[in-house]
Design a protein around this motif. Sequence first.
Motif, PDB file in Angstrom:
ATOM      1  N   GLY A 209      13.006 -10.120   4.458  1.00 23.91           N
ATOM      2  CA  GLY A 209      12.972  -8.961   3.571  1.00 23.91           C
ATOM      3  C   GLY A 209      11.789  -8.849   2.655  1.00 23.91           C
ATOM      4  N   ALA A 210      10.716  -9.611   2.889  1.00 24.65           N
ATOM      5  CA  ALA A 210       9.577  -9.586   1.964  1.00 24.65           C
ATOM      6  C   ALA A 210       8.402  -8.795   2.507  1.00 24.65           C
ATOM      7  CB  ALA A 210       9.135 -11.017   1.646  1.00 24.65           C
ATOM      8  N   ARG A 211       8.617  -7.920   3.489  1.00 27.32           N
ATOM      9  CA  ARG A 211       7.509  -7.176   4.086  1.00 27.32           C
ATOM     10  C   ARG A 211       6.839  -6.262   3.068  1.00 27.32           C
ATOM     11  NH1 ARG A 211       7.906  -6.999   9.865  1.00 27.32           N
ATOM     12  NH2 ARG A 211       6.756  -5.034   9.832  1.00 27.32           N
ATOM     13  N   GLN A 212       7.637  -5.550   2.281  1.00 25.21           N
ATOM     14  CA  GLN A 212       7.067  -4.630   1.303  1.00 25.21           C
ATOM     15  C   GLN A 212       6.248  -5.372   0.258  1.00 25.21           C
ATOM     16  OE1 GLN A 212       7.260  -1.333   1.519  1.00 25.21           O
ATOM     17  NE2 GLN A 212       5.978  -1.062  -0.293  1.00 25.21           N
ATOM     18  N   GLY A 213       6.758  -6.512  -0.187  1.00 24.65           N
ATOM     19  CA  GLY A 213       6.010  -7.296  -1.168  1.00 24.65           C
ATOM     20  C   GLY A 213       4.703  -7.834  -0.608  1.00 24.65           C
ATOM     21  N   GLU A 215       2.879  -6.448   1.860  1.00 24.88           N
ATOM     22  CA  GLU A 215       1.948  -5.326   1.997  1.00 24.88           C
ATOM     23  C   GLU A 215       1.338  -4.950   0.649  1.00 24.88           C
ATOM     24  OE1 GLU A 215       4.187  -3.157   5.792  1.00 24.88           O
ATOM     25  OE2 GLU A 215       4.327  -2.321   3.780  1.00 24.88           O
ATOM     26  N   THR A 216       2.166  -4.919  -0.388  1.00 23.19           N
ATOM     27  CA  THR A 216       1.640  -4.566  -1.714  1.00 23.19           C
ATOM     28  C   THR A 216       0.678  -5.621  -2.225  1.00 23.19           C
ATOM     29  OG1 THR A 216       3.702  -3.382  -2.191  1.00 23.19           O
ATOM     30  CG2 THR A 216       2.299  -3.964  -4.061  1.00 23.19           C
ATOM     31  N   HIS A 219      -2.648  -5.357  -0.333  1.00 23.54           N
ATOM     32  CA  HIS A 219      -3.364  -4.139  -0.754  1.00 23.54           C
ATOM     33  C   HIS A 219      -4.067  -4.359  -2.088  1.00 23.54           C
ATOM     34  CE1 HIS A 219      -3.699  -0.264  -2.836  1.00 23.54           C
ATOM     35  NE2 HIS A 219      -3.894   0.256  -1.649  1.00 23.54           N
ATOM     36  N   GLN A 237      -3.685   1.986   2.661  1.00 21.80           N
ATOM     37  CA  GLN A 237      -2.409   1.418   3.110  1.00 21.80           C
ATOM     38  C   GLN A 237      -2.662   0.139   3.892  1.00 21.80           C
ATOM     39  OE1 GLN A 237      -0.146   3.936   5.707  1.00 21.80           O
ATOM     40  NE2 GLN A 237       1.704   2.698   5.628  1.00 21.80           N
ATOM     41  N   GLN A 239      -0.301  -2.025   6.535  1.00 24.30           N
ATOM     42  CA  GLN A 239       0.932  -1.864   7.307  1.00 24.30           C
ATOM     43  C   GLN A 239       1.113  -3.065   8.239  1.00 24.30           C
ATOM     44  OE1 GLN A 239       1.006   1.604   9.783  1.00 24.30           O
ATOM     45  NE2 GLN A 239       3.217   1.614   9.958  1.00 24.30           N
TER      46      GLN A 239
END
Length: 383
Positions: A209-213, A215-216, A219, A237, A239
Motif C-alpha cells: 500500500g505504499a505506492r502513492q507515498g 511516487e510522491t 517526484h 508525474q 507513475q
Amino acid sequence: MPWSNQGGGPWGSGGGGGKGPWGSGPQPSGSTPPDLEEFLRRSQDKLRTVLPGGNLGGKGIGLILLAAIAIWGLSGFFQVAPDELGVVMRFGKYVRDAKPGLNYHLPYPVEAVLTPKVTRVNRIDIGMRLVEDLRRGTTIRDVPEESLMLTGDENIVDVDFSVFWVVKTDGASQYLFNIQQPEGTVKAVAESAMREVVGRSNIQPILTGARQGIETGVHDLMQKVLDDYGAGIQITQVQLQKVDPPSQVIDSFRDVQAARADLERAQNEAQTYANRVVPEARGRASQVIQSAEAYREQTVQEAKGQTSRFLQVYEEYKKAPDVTRQRMYLETMERLFGGTEKIIIDSGSGGQGVVPYLPLNELTRPRPPTPPAAPTPQAGGAR
C-alpha cells in the motif's frame, strides 16, 4: 571555309567562338571546374542591362547595398509556434524570451533564436522499454539493470516506472544552456531518486500500500535535484508501472502474501466475533450490577423504614408503656389467631370449662341458592 580556319581542328575546340559541325565543341571526359572570371563577366553584363546607363556607377552600388541591407534586416523576423518559446541570444549570450507569435531579433550574426517546445509532455520509461513489432504489436522488454533495487530491509524488488516532464516556461534558457543532454539527465536523476526512496523503505509496504507515498517521494526528490542543477525542467508525474519481487522468487513471495491474507482474514473473523460477544457480556454484567444495586437500595430502604417504624413505636411506648404493651400484645394475638379455628376454655374458678363459640364467620357467609321446588299436579287433572 576549310576546317583549319575554324581554329583548332575540325571540332572547333580552339577559340572561344569555334564550334563543330553540330554546333558544339568536343565534350571532355572529366568534370571541368567552373570558370570564375567567366561567371563574373556574365554577371556584370546582366547588371549593365538592368541598371540605367549600362554600367555600375556609385548609384548602382548604393542600390545594391541598400537592397542587401533591407534583405538582411528583414531576415530578423521569426515565428514562434503556440507550443514553443523563443530564446533570443546575442552573440551566443541569452538576452530575452520571445512569446508565441511573430517576433523580431537583430539579424544573424548579431542575434539568433532557439524555439524549444515548452508545452509538450515528455515521457521516460525506466526499467522497461517499449518495442514495436509488426506482427505482435507493441511489447514491453524488461531492463533488469535499471529496475532491480535494494530495499531498506535488504531485499530486492523489481520496479518499473515512468516519469513525465515538461520544460518550464520561465526556465527555457536554463533547459538549453545548463544541461547538455536533458533526457539523459532526467533519466539518471529519476533512477537515483527511486533507488534512494526504495532504499529507505521495507519491501512489504512497497509491494502493498505504499505506492502513492513512493511516487510522491520520488517526484519531490527529483524536482529538488533538477532545481539545484538549474535544469529548467518541471516534473509533472511519477507513475509506478510494476512493483514485484524478482522473477526467481516471485512464487515464494506470492505464497507469503497468501499466508498474510489468510492471517488477516482470521484476525478479522476473530475481531468480528469479539465485537459481537464482548458487548453482550458487558450488557449482561451491567444488568447484574444494576439488579444488585436495585436490591441493595430496596433492602436499605426497607431497613430504614423498619427502623423508622420501630423508633416511632418506641417513642409512643415511652409515653404510655402499659397501654402500648397491651396494644402490641393484642395486635400480635390478632395477627396470629386471626385465620385459625379457635376453642376458648375458661379456666377460672366459676368457669364452665368449654365456652360455647358462636361461629360468626359462618353466619356472615352467603348461603347457596336453593333449587326451585317441583310443581304439584292439580286435583282435577288425575284420572
